[in-house]
Design a protein around this motif. Structure first.
Motif, PDB file in Angstrom:
ATOM      1  N   PHE A 210       0.731  -1.383   0.115  1.00  0.00           N
ATOM      2  CA  PHE A 210      -0.023   0.057  -0.014  1.00  0.00           C
ATOM      3  C   PHE A 210       0.911   1.327   0.065  1.00  0.00           C
ATOM      4  CE2 PHE A 210      -3.351  -2.950   1.959  1.00  0.00           C
ATOM      5  CZ  PHE A 210      -4.023  -3.009   0.953  1.00  0.00           C
ATOM      6  N   THR A 211       1.969   1.142  -0.647  1.00  0.00           N
ATOM      7  CA  THR A 211       2.819   2.430  -0.626  1.00  0.00           C
ATOM      8  C   THR A 211       2.108   3.613  -1.450  1.00  0.00           C
ATOM      9  OG1 THR A 211       4.984   1.009  -0.779  1.00  0.00           O
ATOM     10  CG2 THR A 211       5.084   3.442  -1.637  1.00  0.00           C
ATOM     11  N   ALA A 212       2.026   4.739  -1.081  1.00  0.00           N
ATOM     12  CA  ALA A 212       1.172   5.838  -1.370  1.00  0.00           C
ATOM     13  C   ALA A 212       1.854   6.231  -2.923  1.00  0.00           C
ATOM     14  CB  ALA A 212       0.860   7.055  -0.559  1.00  0.00           C
ATOM     15  N   LEU A 213       0.969   6.401  -3.805  1.00  0.00           N
ATOM     16  CA  LEU A 213       1.380   7.070  -5.173  1.00  0.00           C
ATOM     17  C   LEU A 213       0.761   8.361  -5.342  1.00  0.00           C
ATOM     18  CD1 LEU A 213       0.924   4.012  -7.360  1.00  0.00           C
ATOM     19  CD2 LEU A 213       3.071   4.963  -6.452  1.00  0.00           C
ATOM     20  N   LYS A 214       1.585   9.254  -5.887  1.00  0.00           N
ATOM     21  CA  LYS A 214       1.110  10.793  -6.246  1.00  0.00           C
ATOM     22  C   LYS A 214      -0.206  10.673  -7.446  1.00  0.00           C
ATOM     23  CE  LYS A 214       5.094  13.480  -4.963  1.00  0.00           C
ATOM     24  NZ  LYS A 214       5.996  14.363  -5.467  1.00  0.00           N
ATOM     25  N   ASP A 232     -23.002  14.889   2.591  1.00  0.00           N
ATOM     26  CA  ASP A 232     -22.783  16.215   3.534  1.00  0.00           C
ATOM     27  C   ASP A 232     -21.304  15.540   4.346  1.00  0.00           C
ATOM     28  OD1 ASP A 232     -24.841  17.392   3.165  1.00  0.00           O
ATOM     29  OD2 ASP A 232     -26.045  16.410   4.517  1.00  0.00           O
ATOM     30  N   GLU A 233     -20.909  14.402   4.197  1.00  0.00           N
ATOM     31  CA  GLU A 233     -19.474  14.049   4.780  1.00  0.00           C
ATOM     32  C   GLU A 233     -18.351  14.394   3.716  1.00  0.00           C
ATOM     33  OE1 GLU A 233     -19.570  10.396   7.353  1.00  0.00           O
ATOM     34  OE2 GLU A 233     -21.110  10.016   5.914  1.00  0.00           O
ATOM     35  N   GLU A 234     -17.197  14.554   4.377  1.00  0.00           N
ATOM     36  CA  GLU A 234     -15.942  14.837   3.393  1.00  0.00           C
ATOM     37  C   GLU A 234     -15.664  13.456   2.801  1.00  0.00           C
ATOM     38  OE1 GLU A 234     -11.410  15.795   4.009  1.00  0.00           O
ATOM     39  OE2 GLU A 234     -12.588  15.219   5.615  1.00  0.00           O
ATOM     40  N   VAL A 235     -15.372  13.962   1.228  1.00  0.00           N
ATOM     41  CA  VAL A 235     -14.934  12.938   0.192  1.00  0.00           C
ATOM     42  C   VAL A 235     -13.726  12.656   0.284  1.00  0.00           C
ATOM     43  CG1 VAL A 235     -14.877  12.458  -2.156  1.00  0.00           C
ATOM     44  CG2 VAL A 235     -16.858  13.574  -1.065  1.00  0.00           C
ATOM     45  N   LEU A 236     -13.130  11.612   0.834  1.00  0.00           N
ATOM     46  CA  LEU A 236     -11.692  11.241   0.890  1.00  0.00           C
ATOM     47  C   LEU A 236     -11.153  10.687  -0.470  1.00  0.00           C
ATOM     48  CD1 LEU A 236     -11.773   9.510   4.365  1.00  0.00           C
ATOM     49  CD2 LEU A 236     -11.572  12.115   3.852  1.00  0.00           C
ATOM     50  N   PHE A 237      -9.872  10.659  -0.428  1.00  0.00           N
ATOM     51  CA  PHE A 237      -9.175  10.057  -1.739  1.00  0.00           C
ATOM     52  C   PHE A 237      -7.901   9.412  -1.256  1.00  0.00           C
ATOM     53  CE2 PHE A 237      -5.603  10.329  -4.891  1.00  0.00           C
ATOM     54  CZ  PHE A 237      -6.520   9.802  -5.886  1.00  0.00           C
ATOM     55  N   ALA A 238      -7.621   8.222  -2.060  1.00  0.00           N
ATOM     56  CA  ALA A 238      -6.316   7.464  -1.927  1.00  0.00           C
ATOM     57  C   ALA A 238      -5.776   7.052  -3.246  1.00  0.00           C
ATOM     58  CB  ALA A 238      -6.550   6.321  -0.839  1.00  0.00           C
ATOM     59  N   MET A 239      -4.531   6.866  -3.373  1.00  0.00           N
ATOM     60  CA  MET A 239      -3.759   6.177  -4.470  1.00  0.00           C
ATOM     61  C   MET A 239      -2.721   5.525  -3.794  1.00  0.00           C
ATOM     62  SD  MET A 239      -4.211   5.136  -7.514  1.00  0.00           S
ATOM     63  CE  MET A 239      -3.833   5.013  -8.914  1.00  0.00           C
ATOM     64  N   ASN A 240      -2.572   4.090  -4.069  1.00  0.00           N
ATOM     65  CA  ASN A 240      -1.251   3.488  -3.730  1.00  0.00           C
ATOM     66  C   ASN A 240      -1.014   2.468  -4.915  1.00  0.00           C
ATOM     67  OD1 ASN A 240      -2.753   0.872  -3.076  1.00  0.00           O
ATOM     68  ND2 ASN A 240      -3.456   2.225  -1.306  1.00  0.00           N
ATOM     69  N   LYS A 241      -0.011   1.643  -4.686  1.00  0.00           N
ATOM     70  CA  LYS A 241       0.461   0.581  -5.697  1.00  0.00           C
ATOM     71  C   LYS A 241      -0.555  -0.435  -5.948  1.00  0.00           C
ATOM     72  CE  LYS A 241       5.454   1.130  -5.204  1.00  0.00           C
ATOM     73  NZ  LYS A 241       6.833   0.260  -4.950  1.00  0.00           N
ATOM     74  N   GLU A 242      -1.222  -0.836  -4.916  1.00  0.00           N
ATOM     75  CA  GLU A 242      -2.386  -1.999  -5.108  1.00  0.00           C
ATOM     76  C   GLU A 242      -3.621  -1.353  -5.928  1.00  0.00           C
ATOM     77  OE1 GLU A 242      -2.060  -4.917  -4.954  1.00  0.00           O
ATOM     78  OE2 GLU A 242      -0.184  -5.077  -3.505  1.00  0.00           O
ATOM     79  N   TYR A 243      -4.067  -0.257  -5.370  1.00  0.00           N
ATOM     80  CA  TYR A 243      -5.084   0.338  -6.230  1.00  0.00           C
ATOM     81  C   TYR A 243      -4.472   0.808  -7.710  1.00  0.00           C
ATOM     82  CZ  TYR A 243      -6.897   1.650  -1.283  1.00  0.00           C
ATOM     83  OH  TYR A 243      -7.408   1.470  -0.161  1.00  0.00           O
ATOM     84  N   ALA A 244      -3.453   1.024  -7.922  1.00  0.00           N
ATOM     85  CA  ALA A 244      -2.888   1.299  -9.378  1.00  0.00           C
ATOM     86  C   ALA A 244      -3.094  -0.091 -10.098  1.00  0.00           C
ATOM     87  CB  ALA A 244      -1.673   1.965  -9.301  1.00  0.00           C
ATOM     88  N   ARG A 245      -2.511  -0.978  -9.579  1.00  0.00           N
ATOM     89  CA  ARG A 245      -2.714  -2.207 -10.081  1.00  0.00           C
ATOM     90  C   ARG A 245      -4.403  -2.645 -10.437  1.00  0.00           C
ATOM     91  NH1 ARG A 245      -3.842  -7.453  -8.405  1.00  0.00           N
ATOM     92  NH2 ARG A 245      -4.167  -6.684  -6.274  1.00  0.00           N
ATOM     93  N   LEU A 246      -5.083  -2.403  -9.601  1.00  0.00           N
ATOM     94  CA  LEU A 246      -6.599  -2.818  -9.862  1.00  0.00           C
ATOM     95  C   LEU A 246      -7.002  -1.774 -10.884  1.00  0.00           C
ATOM     96  CD1 LEU A 246      -7.445  -3.467  -5.951  1.00  0.00           C
ATOM     97  CD2 LEU A 246      -7.505  -5.118  -7.984  1.00  0.00           C
ATOM     98  N   LEU A 247      -6.864  -0.549 -10.823  1.00  0.00           N
ATOM     99  CA  LEU A 247      -7.373   0.443 -11.732  1.00  0.00           C
ATOM    100  C   LEU A 247      -6.984   0.579 -13.108  1.00  0.00           C
ATOM    101  CD1 LEU A 247      -7.869   3.315  -9.205  1.00  0.00           C
ATOM    102  CD2 LEU A 247      -9.464   1.526  -9.693  1.00  0.00           C
TER     103      LEU A 247
END
Length: 359
Positions: A210-214, A232-247
């Motif tokens: 889960f190393t973060a990516l820019k 009404d809640e905050e929208v959060l964002f994340a990107m990491n090596k595993e997400y990149a592989r899946l996306l």
């Protein structure tokens, strides 16, 4: 007092994301004919005495002498009514849906958790075979409806197991759910969990990274502003090596495109929304809501990253990704089937848990 010890250990497990997230998992303690079991909607990480319900074990045993409706909704209402009647005088909290299962396990302490590494087995194509190989003395319970049906199934399997082996099983793996561990002491249970997780880890071919990516900040803010219209809640964002592989594409994304466990449905929705690189985010979001009668809680945009509508869905999606990676070692991912997903989505118990659970 042993309840104080249970609270201490419950908080330790509940504060460790490798064991359980948000309001998931439950613990119990038996003494003098009384079951102290976690109340629904309380998070283990912050639980106190008020988070446990005292229940009469003799009355709970009497539930097995009753006949209940075959209709899911009617049956669960009937069982809940009887469970509430098993509470000691003065108790007002609602017991965990798994209280009946805690009651029937013949151990002073029972700890039920959802470690991602364990669910890498319980949510894998070869989960049953692997558990039989790595944990030959354990029980494997196939995907069954939670609540009364699950407790009934475990009760029947334990009876057969004890007759065949002469031993009481203290380790139960539940397909697409998690693990139950029983013991005479919490130290014994802690040791069992340590052994279980080490044994599974030794069989892994890889772990999640889960190393973060820019990410492109302008694109992220553009998507975030669209999604912010729907919550009404905050929208959060994340990107990491595993997400990149899946996306990369929808074929890669298929490894996390549905639900692994009830907790994922309760806190992160029954499936994430996939948005292609050139798709209109608002249109895709609204079409999802119209098609599924509910808004997406996790939005995954191709080659960009993962958005969470509020803080709760994100850790559950990350958990799904970790589980998916672990399943690679055991034949690949195995999601809950569609009838079970529909059952959980419409089950009053889980709607209640979602509503009252602490953040």
């Amino acid at each position: 007092m042993s309840l104080a010890t249970l609270i201490e250990h419950s908080r330790r497990y509940g504060s460790d994301a490798s064991f359980v997230l948000l309001g998931g998992g439950n613990t119990s303690y038996k003494e003098g004919g009384i079951l102290y079991v976690k109340a629904s909607g309380h998070a283990l990480g912050t639980i106190g005495e008020e988070g446990f319900v005292r229940m009469d074990l003799a009355k709970m045993e009497g539930i097995w002498n009753k006949q209940y409706s075959q209709d899911d909704d009617t049956r669960e209402d009937e069982v809940l009514r009887d469970m509430m009647a098993c509470r000691l005088e003065g108790e007002s909290a609602r017991p965990s849906v798994e209280a009946l299962l805690h009651a029937l396990l013949p151990f002073t302490y029972v700890v039920h958790l959802h470690p991602a590494i364990v669910n890498g087995l319980t949510c894998a194509q070869e989960g049953r075979q692997t558990v039989a190989r790595l944990f030959p003395d354990a029980l494997w319970i196939e995907l069954v409806k939670p609540g009364f049906i699950l407790a009934q199934t475990v009760r029947q399997r334990m009876t057969v197991h004890t007759k065949q082996t002469g031993a009481v099983c203290s380790l139960i793996f539940l397909q697409n759910h998690g693990i139950f561990v029983g013991g005479a002491s919490l130290e014994e249970i802690s040791l069992q969990y340590e052994q279980v997780m080490k044994r599974i880890e030794s069989a892994l071919i890889r772990k999640p990274d889960f190393t973060a990516l820019k990410a492109d900040e302008a694109k992220v803010e553009a998507v975030r502003s669209v999604l912010q219209r729907y919550t009404d809640e905050e929208v959060l964002f994340a990107m990491n090596k595993e997400y990149a592989r899946l996306l990369v594409d929808e074929i890669s994304f298929a490894a996390v495109a549905s639900s692994f466990t009830p907790d994922h449905i309760v806190y992160a929705g029954f499936k994430p929304l996939w948005v292609g690189k050139d798709e209109d985010v608002a249109k895709a979001f609204e079409e999802f809501e119209a098609q599924h009668s509910g808004r997406a809680k996790i939005v995954c945009v191709q080659d960009l990253g993962v958005f969470s509508l509020g803080p709760k869905p994100m850790p559950l999606f990350r958990d799904s990704v970790a589980i998916s990676v672990y399943t690679e070692s055991f034949g690949g991912p195995l999601f809950m089937d569609e009838p079970m997903i529909d059952f959980i989505r419409n089950w009053e118990v889980e709607k209640y848990r979602s509503k009252v659970s602490a953040p």
